[in-house]
Design a protein around this motif. Structure first.
Motif, PDB file in Angstrom:
ATOM      1  N   THR A   1      -7.703   4.140  -7.298  1.00  0.00           N
ATOM      2  CA  THR A   1      -7.456   4.124  -5.856  1.00  0.00           C
ATOM      3  C   THR A   1      -6.569   2.926  -5.561  1.00  0.00           C
TER       4      THR A   1
ATOM      5  N   LYS B   1     -10.653 -13.540  -1.903  1.00  0.00           N
ATOM      6  CA  LYS B   1     -11.803 -12.682  -2.236  1.00  0.00           C
ATOM      7  C   LYS B   1     -12.898 -13.477  -2.937  1.00  0.00           C
TER       8      LYS B   1
ATOM      9  N   THR C   1      -7.244  -4.829  -6.300  1.00  0.00           N
ATOM     10  CA  THR C   1      -8.208  -5.759  -6.896  1.00  0.00           C
ATOM     11  C   THR C   1      -7.773  -6.176  -8.299  1.00  0.00           C
TER      12      THR C   1
ATOM     13  N   THR D   1       0.837  -1.208   0.000  1.00  0.00           N
ATOM     14  CA  THR D   1       0.000   0.000   0.000  1.00  0.00           C
ATOM     15  C   THR D   1       0.866   1.250   0.000  1.00  0.00           C
TER      16      THR D   1
ATOM     17  N   ASP E   1      -7.215   0.591  -3.497  1.00  0.00           N
ATOM     18  CA  ASP E   1      -8.090  -0.592  -3.468  1.00  0.00           C
ATOM     19  C   ASP E   1      -8.358  -1.140  -4.865  1.00  0.00           C
ATOM     20  N   LYS E   2      -8.615  -0.235  -5.822  1.00  0.00           N
ATOM     21  CA  LYS E   2      -8.830  -0.685  -7.205  1.00  0.00           C
ATOM     22  C   LYS E   2      -7.584  -1.369  -7.752  1.00  0.00           C
TER      23      LYS E   2
END
Length: 201
Positions: free
Chosen positions: A72, A157, A78, A60, A74-75
């Motif tokens: 972002t 996930k 993913t 991160t 998070d994107k």
């Protein structure tokens, strides 16, 4: 005091066990100490889950200063997970420009929003999560631990118990043992834990 010595010993031992998965820079060591001090009283936390948090935090931190809007962190996480798992399942690695474009197109279809392939690629290259392989339009993760982590994160996930079992059957080859290690660090899902336990019996 005795408590401080015990905590220092536990941190040192945990860092020693994890040194092959990430560089032990001063920043990483400080993060480990912070996580240990926060979670030392919680019985639900173990050295592995703390290490998983530190490993994720290091990624991160690497990404955060390189993520352009509307992307972002998070994107990016993913999409990296989907890219890694797709390459793993199709046994297609390094990953091509076309593979990245296909994954991002599927991501936009599933989640909506806008994601520029160029911005995504520049972000992961500048953050040193992925590197370009020659001039052939292919990419790979900077190290196999990143690859294993993102495969594991996508397995968790998607609750892909079949992939967990497949990794367990081939754990002595390639990065499969590292994928399983990260799955155990990341998951809280009972179906994945049950799949691991049942397949191991």
């Amino acid at each position: 005091s005795g408590d401080s010595d015990a905590l220092c010993g536990r941190i040192t031992q945990a860092l020693d066990l994890q040194r092959r998965y990430m560089p032990l820079t001063p920043e990483i060591i400080i993060q480990c100490i912070e996580y240990f001090s926060v979670f030392q009283m919680e019985s639900t936390q173990n050295d592995g889950s703390i290490f998983g948090k530190v490993f994720e935090s290091s990624i991160t931190n690497a990404l955060s200063s390189h993520v352009p809007s509307p992307l972002t962190v998070d994107k990016v996480f993913t999409i990296l997970g989907k890219i890694a798992l797709q390459g793993h399942k199709k046994k297609k690695y390094p990953i091509t420009d076309t593979d990245i474009t296909d994954v991002i197109s599927a991501y936009i279809k599933d989640y909506g929003g806008k994601v520029s392939v160029v911005d995504f690629v520049n972000c992961v290259l500048n953050a040193r999560i992925m590197v370009k392989v020659g001039d052939s339009g292919t990419y790979k993760f900077c190290n196999n631990n990143y690859l294993a982590y993102f495969i594991a994160s996508e397995i968790c996930k998607s609750k892909d118990t079949q992939e967990v079992i497949a990794c367990l059957k081939t754990a002595c080859f390639g990065i499969y043992s590292n994928i399983l290690l990260f799955v155990t660090y990341i998951t809280n899902d009972q179906s994945i834990i049950d799949a691991l336990l049942n397949a191991a019996l």
